[in-house]
Motif scaffolding. Sequence first.
Motif, PDB file in Angstrom:
ATOM      1  N   GLU A 153      -2.956  -8.072  10.217  1.00 48.51           N
ATOM      2  CA  GLU A 153      -3.473  -7.106   9.246  1.00 48.51           C
ATOM      3  C   GLU A 153      -3.104  -7.592   7.848  1.00 48.51           C
ATOM      4  O   GLU A 153      -2.000  -7.361   7.359  1.00 48.51           O
ATOM      5  CB  GLU A 153      -2.877  -5.721   9.509  1.00 48.51           C
ATOM      6  CG  GLU A 153      -3.569  -4.602   8.753  1.00 48.51           C
ATOM      7  CD  GLU A 153      -3.103  -3.226   9.208  1.00 48.51           C
ATOM      8  OE1 GLU A 153      -3.165  -2.289   8.395  1.00 48.51           O
ATOM      9  OE2 GLU A 153      -2.691  -3.095  10.390  1.00 48.51           O
ATOM     10  N   ASP A 211      -5.217  -4.097   2.969  1.00 49.89           N
ATOM     11  CA  ASP A 211      -5.118  -2.650   3.119  1.00 49.89           C
ATOM     12  C   ASP A 211      -6.519  -2.052   3.189  1.00 49.89           C
ATOM     13  O   ASP A 211      -7.524  -2.779   3.190  1.00 49.89           O
ATOM     14  CB  ASP A 211      -4.288  -2.028   1.988  1.00 49.89           C
ATOM     15  CG  ASP A 211      -4.913  -2.247   0.609  1.00 49.89           C
ATOM     16  OD1 ASP A 211      -6.121  -2.547   0.531  1.00 49.89           O
ATOM     17  OD2 ASP A 211      -4.185  -2.108  -0.397  1.00 49.89           O
ATOM     18  N   GLN A 212      -6.620  -0.732   3.218  1.00 52.19           N
ATOM     19  CA  GLN A 212      -7.917  -0.082   3.393  1.00 52.19           C
ATOM     20  C   GLN A 212      -8.853  -0.323   2.214  1.00 52.19           C
ATOM     21  O   GLN A 212     -10.069  -0.206   2.341  1.00 52.19           O
ATOM     22  CB  GLN A 212      -7.717   1.416   3.607  1.00 52.19           C
ATOM     23  CG  GLN A 212      -7.049   1.745   4.936  1.00 52.19           C
ATOM     24  CD  GLN A 212      -6.916   3.240   5.159  1.00 52.19           C
ATOM     25  OE1 GLN A 212      -7.001   4.028   4.225  1.00 52.19           O
ATOM     26  NE2 GLN A 212      -6.705   3.641   6.413  1.00 52.19           N
ATOM     27  N   ASP A 214       0.823  -1.219   0.000  1.00 57.01           N
ATOM     28  CA  ASP A 214       0.000   0.000   0.000  1.00 57.01           C
ATOM     29  C   ASP A 214       0.852   1.262   0.000  1.00 57.01           C
ATOM     30  O   ASP A 214       0.324   2.369   0.127  1.00 57.01           O
ATOM     31  CB  ASP A 214      -0.971   0.001   1.180  1.00 57.01           C
ATOM     32  CG  ASP A 214      -0.279   0.090   2.531  1.00 57.01           C
ATOM     33  OD1 ASP A 214       0.972   0.117   2.560  1.00 57.01           O
ATOM     34  OD2 ASP A 214      -0.978   0.127   3.560  1.00 57.01           O
TER      35      ASP A 214
END
Length: 411
Positions: free
Chosen positions: A382, A385-386, A341
């Motif tokens: 995580e 990504d967004q 990202d």
Amino acid sequence: MSRFYKTHVDDLKLGMFVSDLDRPWTDSPFLLQGFTIDSIDELATLRDLCSYVHVDVGLSKHVEDYALQNSHGGRKRTKVIAKMFPDRTLVTYEDVFTFEGEVGSAEKVFKDYENVIGNIYKSVETSGNLDMVAVSKTVTRVVGSIVRNPDACMLLSAISKKDSYSYSHALSSSVLAAALGRQIGLPVHDLKTLATGALLCDIGKLEIPSTILNKSAPLTEQEWQLVKDHVSLGMKILEDTTGVSPEVKAIVANHHERYDGRGYPAGLSGKNIPPLARVAGLVDCYDAMISDRSYASGVSPADAISKLYTMRDLDFEAELVEEFIQTVGIYPVGSVVELTDGRVGVVVTEHRRRRLRPRILILLNSDKRQLVEPSYVNLLEETEDQAGRPLEILKGVDPSAYNLHPEDLTF
């Protein structure tokens, strides 16, 4: 032995034939259904993609090496590694503390280690005296930290200021040797021997003129021979010092010997090289590759790992190289990396089972702007990504490209 068996991806080795995955082949980047693991990239992809796979023993290479369990029921080790240390009972270490729980203690231990190493080298340089009592005390503390959690000392070593190649190389090699010994499962006594031997491997270079060691132009044949003499010069110092064990002397005497016999000073090969010297020689080689010197800039840790892979069964046993990669990861702690990202950060801790999913301290946002407050990303947790796209390490980067200074970080 059954021809097919299910194995965890962390127990995979080069040469194994993967016959099936824990998911459809169409969900993987592999073009063929069934293949032999021939590269470290394929190994890393499997470990990142799957939890387990099925291995076809009949189509695998070195079948006899695959299923040797250590006596403590922990992770699998190959017969090659076990045979390197036939008189030891290999153990499986577990992290006693988290990185956060160990780093405060490690900072004090590491700072003391830096000071002691500096004093030791200065003492040998000026008077020829080597204080093995001081060496033993500080090595014991460093090994204690590495046994509790190796990431803290390894990170501090990786990002420490490199004021002197000799000091920093000795320190880094010592830490890495103990960490690799821990990964192999060597007893604590051997970890101390490894750390001490790696610390003293280049002590003989103090007898060589700095004009030769720091020469930027290619060395003449005579100058190169003098550099190689650092082994015998170091042995002379150790022979004149009380309290140096035969095992430490063997490490110093043989750390430049190579598996295929092309090393020096004696041209030993294979099992004729003492096993602890093989371990120390590998980490000495790796740290030399990543270190800046007068005649060459160091390569990135990731590039050094790739180079080591090409040296398997030439300079070092393939299994030993694999154990080292398991120790430091594809992107070792201290490496500056860019994520998919666009964010940039430094690898802080490794996950023992998922080396491509480390924890990273993010320093730059996706626009490459420095964060006022750095934040952690745990790639094991995580994974997107967004925008919902897979979040992974894209590549290693040179810290100077973004004017980053990992040595100034505090944890």
